[in-house]
Design an enzyme around this catalytic site. Structure first.
Site, PDB file in Angstrom:
ATOM      1  N   HIS A   1      20.984  -9.562   2.426  1.00 35.69           N
ATOM      2  CA  HIS A   1      21.902  -8.598   3.029  1.00 35.69           C
ATOM      3  C   HIS A   1      23.283  -8.738   2.407  1.00 35.69           C
ATOM      4  CE1 HIS A   1      18.707  -8.755   6.079  1.00 35.69           C
ATOM      5  NE2 HIS A   1      19.076  -7.513   6.342  1.00 35.69           N
TER       6      HIS A   1
ATOM      7  N   ASP B   1      37.941 -14.953  -0.242  1.00 38.04           N
ATOM      8  CA  ASP B   1      38.875 -14.752  -1.343  1.00 38.04           C
ATOM      9  C   ASP B   1      38.091 -14.445  -2.617  1.00 38.04           C
ATOM     10  OD1 ASP B   1      41.209 -14.603  -2.780  1.00 38.04           O
ATOM     11  OD2 ASP B   1      41.354 -16.768  -3.077  1.00 38.04           O
TER      12      ASP B   1
ATOM     13  N   ARG C   1      30.047 -10.189   0.484  1.00 39.61           N
ATOM     14  CA  ARG C   1      29.183 -11.369   0.367  1.00 39.61           C
ATOM     15  C   ARG C   1      27.747 -10.892   0.341  1.00 39.61           C
ATOM     16  NH1 ARG C   1      26.541 -14.703   4.262  1.00 39.61           N
ATOM     17  NH2 ARG C   1      27.729 -13.658   5.914  1.00 39.61           N
TER      18      ARG C   1
END
Length: 141
Positions: free
Chosen positions: A114, A122, A128
């Site tokens: 996912h 950062d 992500r």
């Protein structure tokens, strides 16, 4: 982040369920073909710093480069960007009673993990890509 909200994805690599079961281990099949998840902090690439290209374990397509990998401390390998915009497909995932964005291999349609945004990492993208180690194979540079 663009999300493909269509339910019909027709990737170039198409195999029957029997062919996938013959090619993959039972655990690979569960994650890649049935959208399972491996346990956190146990995957072979969670902490690796090896330089190379991460490829789809099902079809060998290039997905991510080690330069885009970062340590998110989430228990799975994390990347801030895929190798190329067309390497993956993102689609809405409403399983488990929540809204998430599923990441699939664009070449074979296998489940990779996912993608999450707005978590304050950062990174250049603030994304992500949380990817199961078992969904990939690292080709060292």
């Amino acid at each position: 982040m663009s999300v493909d909200r269509t339910s019909s994805i027709t990737p170039p690599v198409q195999k029957s369920d029997e062919e996938w079961r013959a090619q993959l281990t039972p655990e690979e099949y569960r994650v890649l073909r049935q959208a399972g998840t491996e346990a956190p902090f146990v995957g072979e690439y969670t902490d690796t710093k090896t330089v190379g290209v991460y490829r789809c374990r099902a079809c060998d397509a290039e997905l991510f480069r080690s330069e885009q990998k970062f340590d998110s401390h989430c228990g799975w390998p994390s990347f801030f960007s895929p190798l190329a915009g067309d390497a993956i497909i993102e689609r809405e995932d409403r399983s488990m009673g929540m809204l998430r964005v599923e990441v699939l291999c664009a070449n074979c349609g296998s489940h990779l993990g996912h993608v999450f945004s707005g978590e304050g990492y950062d990174t250049p993208t603030d994304l992500r890509y949380c990817i199961n180690s078992i969904s990939m194979r690292l080709e060292e540079a």
